[in-house]
Design an enzyme around this catalytic site. Structure first.
Site, mmCIF file in Angstrom:
data_model
loop_
_atom_site.group_PDB
_atom_site.id
_atom_site.type_symbol
_atom_site.label_atom_id
_atom_site.label_comp_id
_atom_site.label_asym_id
_atom_site.label_seq_id
_atom_site.Cartn_x
_atom_site.Cartn_y
_atom_site.Cartn_z
ATOM 1 N N GLU A 116 10.219 -46.081 -26.575
ATOM 2 C CA GLU A 116 8.949 -45.639 -25.980
ATOM 3 C C GLU A 116 8.729 -44.139 -26.185
ATOM 4 O O GLU A 116 8.205 -43.453 -25.309
ATOM 5 C CB GLU A 116 8.839 -46.012 -24.490
ATOM 6 C CG GLU A 116 7.374 -46.038 -24.033
ATOM 7 C CD GLU A 116 7.145 -46.588 -22.623
ATOM 8 O OE1 GLU A 116 8.107 -46.755 -21.869
ATOM 9 O OE2 GLU A 116 5.981 -46.882 -22.304
ATOM 10 N N ALA A 171 -0.180 -46.996 -23.556
ATOM 11 C CA ALA A 171 -0.254 -47.978 -22.466
ATOM 12 C C ALA A 171 -0.951 -47.409 -21.242
ATOM 13 O O ALA A 171 -1.779 -48.078 -20.611
ATOM 14 C CB ALA A 171 1.148 -48.461 -22.104
ATOM 15 N N SER A 172 -0.634 -46.173 -20.893
ATOM 16 C CA SER A 172 -1.208 -45.613 -19.667
ATOM 17 C C SER A 172 -2.709 -45.396 -19.811
ATOM 18 O O SER A 172 -3.418 -45.260 -18.815
ATOM 19 C CB SER A 172 -0.526 -44.300 -19.313
ATOM 20 O OG SER A 172 -0.776 -43.327 -20.307
ATOM 21 N N HIS A 178 4.120 -46.192 -28.544
ATOM 22 C CA HIS A 178 2.676 -46.119 -28.300
ATOM 23 C C HIS A 178 2.104 -44.891 -29.014
ATOM 24 O O HIS A 178 2.781 -43.870 -29.144
ATOM 25 C CB HIS A 178 2.374 -45.992 -26.799
ATOM 26 C CG HIS A 178 2.934 -47.083 -25.938
ATOM 27 N ND1 HIS A 178 2.504 -48.389 -26.045
ATOM 28 C CD2 HIS A 178 3.876 -47.072 -24.961
ATOM 29 C CE1 HIS A 178 3.158 -49.129 -25.153
ATOM 30 N NE2 HIS A 178 3.998 -48.361 -24.491
#
Lengths: 340, 340
Positions: free
Chosen positions: A283, A71-72, A8
């Site tokens: 990740e 994502a968060s 990400h």
């Protein structure tokens, strides 16, 4: 070739976050001027990528990262569908710029403009835009756009079918990935992420989704949540629920990444899950950024754990490359066009 | 001696369920006569125990089961506090009768009359009754009495403190155990249970509960949910959140059972978790009742997995007996009074 299926843009330039802050402030103050995506130069992107994801990719020995917005920060629960759509478009456009600057190192996967209670029309449109216009190869689908309230239908519900039809039409997979949690019970990366992974897998056992969509493909990240550790439980539950064996019922369509941050976890994963269902992922730079005092290496340097596995090189290449090319056919096509 | 720390009376006589059915029907029809616990003879209890839990306990070679009401039937989300209190009392009284009939094979752990949004006064009272009057040695605490809506405060919140004070005063541990799920996203035993385990552990990392209650003890069942598989993630998150190492911060007070239904899962558990933190458990007759076609044995015959571990007998006796006696001092006292 080593493909990291799970990265990400967690280090985006500050102007990107300023846009989001202004957008969120505008939710409470409708009189405020509409927020607009910030001006970000190529140099700012280079700076944030070259000192983080690209540096670590090269240090650790990977070649290509399948790259998506943080994502968060997707924050589908924040504001309404319009807020989500504007934010999502800015996030995806930024990913496209990273890929444009580093086409050999990154390839795009998009965020979707989901919003609690909203139909998936906007998500279908954005997926189409990102794949057809920006050259993205997949998407991140949030099974809980409420951010920890879990009030959407299960992933096997017909609510999701129009989106799945578009995925199949475009031949792209989705990584199932929740965003931040606004439920104080669930720490985002320590509980909500892992719970969502486990929950999605169990929904697939209960349902018959892949009978209706035999070509649909999902990656369940974070090593499949709790599933490999409890593989006996899931095999047993499938049996009790009179479902077919998992290999037929789920595992033709579902894949796990290797975002499991210690050697014993990776050892278990490759022991119980068919190697064709495992995609290398790290990740990074993400939830766990420190150095493991037990090993002296970064927790999320998952390549070390794969390298240490006592399996043949040909099997490692399934985890590192071949499975990703099979699950992401549009990635495979790009690589082939480059003679790779 | 082999102590199974995790057994539920999943096979209670039909009159017990008829009481529950009448009670639930009465919620919608306030004019109905109040439901009363059904008449159950000792022979009916013997029949349901001797053909199930006792038979399997003896076949599999365990000696004593720490026994509590059926977890999925606690149903704290059903009706109000009065409904929960009446049902809970009947459930616990039934466990006391099992223990009365088979005092060498079973010892009681109680359900609590939790109810969404209700204070814990009734749970404190019922815990006191069960421990002081019925001789129970622990309790099952539901972190989500809503049944999958997760709208109670985290376990580290001061909301729970009066209950913890009573636990410490009585020197009894709690197993953290949710009940059925009324959220269609969460299959009860395939997602809700495992998610709750993972969630509770992460709450303990985030909070400082054991600083305030150094003598408080919890068992996280189902092998600790996803935690051992992701042990690197949790060690790394504790570090990122600037918490002390898990050994000091959480693992003096938290224990995992062995309800992991395949050998590789148990192998991982004992590899990454200190043996002093592992209690033998099977949760039979429970969520997974079938035979594993890969082994020819019951999935939930977890003693086979422990027996197969390549560790010294003295270490196995920690898992089988010594840790349980330390975590449940009232159990230890009962055994000592029998010269065991």
């Amino acid at each position: 070739m080593i493909i990291d299926c799970h990265g990400h843009y967690t280090t985006a330039p500050a102007a990107h976050q300023r846009f989001r802050d202004a957008q969120v402030a505008g939710i409470k103050d409708p009189a405020a001027a509409p927020a607009r995506p910030g001006q970000i130069s190529d140099d700012e992107i280079r700076e944030t990528i070259e000192t983080n994801q690209l540096k670590l990719q090269q240090q650790r020995g990977a070649d290509l990262t399948i790259f998506s917005p943080r994502a968060s920060a997707m924050g589908h629960h924040v504001g309404d569908g319009k807020v989500s759509a504007d934010w999502t478009r800015a996030c995806n456009d930024l990913i496209a710029r990273v890929v444009g600057l580093y086409p050999d190192n990154f390839i795009g996967v998009c965020q979707l403009p989901q919003s609690p209670g909203a139909a998936l029309t906007g998500s279908i449109r954005e997926l189409e835009r990102c794949v057809s216009e920006l050259g993205f190869v997949g998407c991140n689908l949030n099974p809980d756009p409420s951010g920890g309230r879990w009030n959407s239908p299960p992933l096997t519900d017909r609510f999701w079918y129009p989106f799945y039809e578009k995925m199949v039409e475009l031949d792209v997979p989705a990584m199932i990935h929740v965003s931040a949690s606004c439920n104080p019970n669930f720490h985002a990366t320590g509980a909500h992420y892992i719970n969502a992974d486990t929950t999605a897998f169990m929904q697939f056992i209960e349902g018959d989704l892949f009978r209706d969509f035999p070509a649909l493909r999902f990656i369940i990240p974070h090593g499949g949540g709790a599933v490999p550790y409890h593989w006996g439980r899931y095999r047993g539950l499938a049996d009790m629920l009179k479902r077919p064996p998992l290999r037929e019922h789920v595992m033709k369509n579902v894949f796990f990444d290797t975002c499991v941050y210690h050697q014993p976890g990776i050892d278990l994963l490759v022991k119980v899950i068919d190697l064709d269902n495992i995609l290398f992922g790290s990740e990074m730079v993400g939830a766990v950024r420190g150095i493991d005092p037990e090993t002296g290496h970064y927790f999320d340097d998952t390549k070390r754990y794969i390298d240490a596995l006592p399996i043949p090189a040909a099997d490692k290449s399934r985890i590192y490359e071949r499975n990703a090319r099979r699950v992401f056919p549009r990635l495979d096509a790009v690589l082939r066009s480059k003679g790779l």
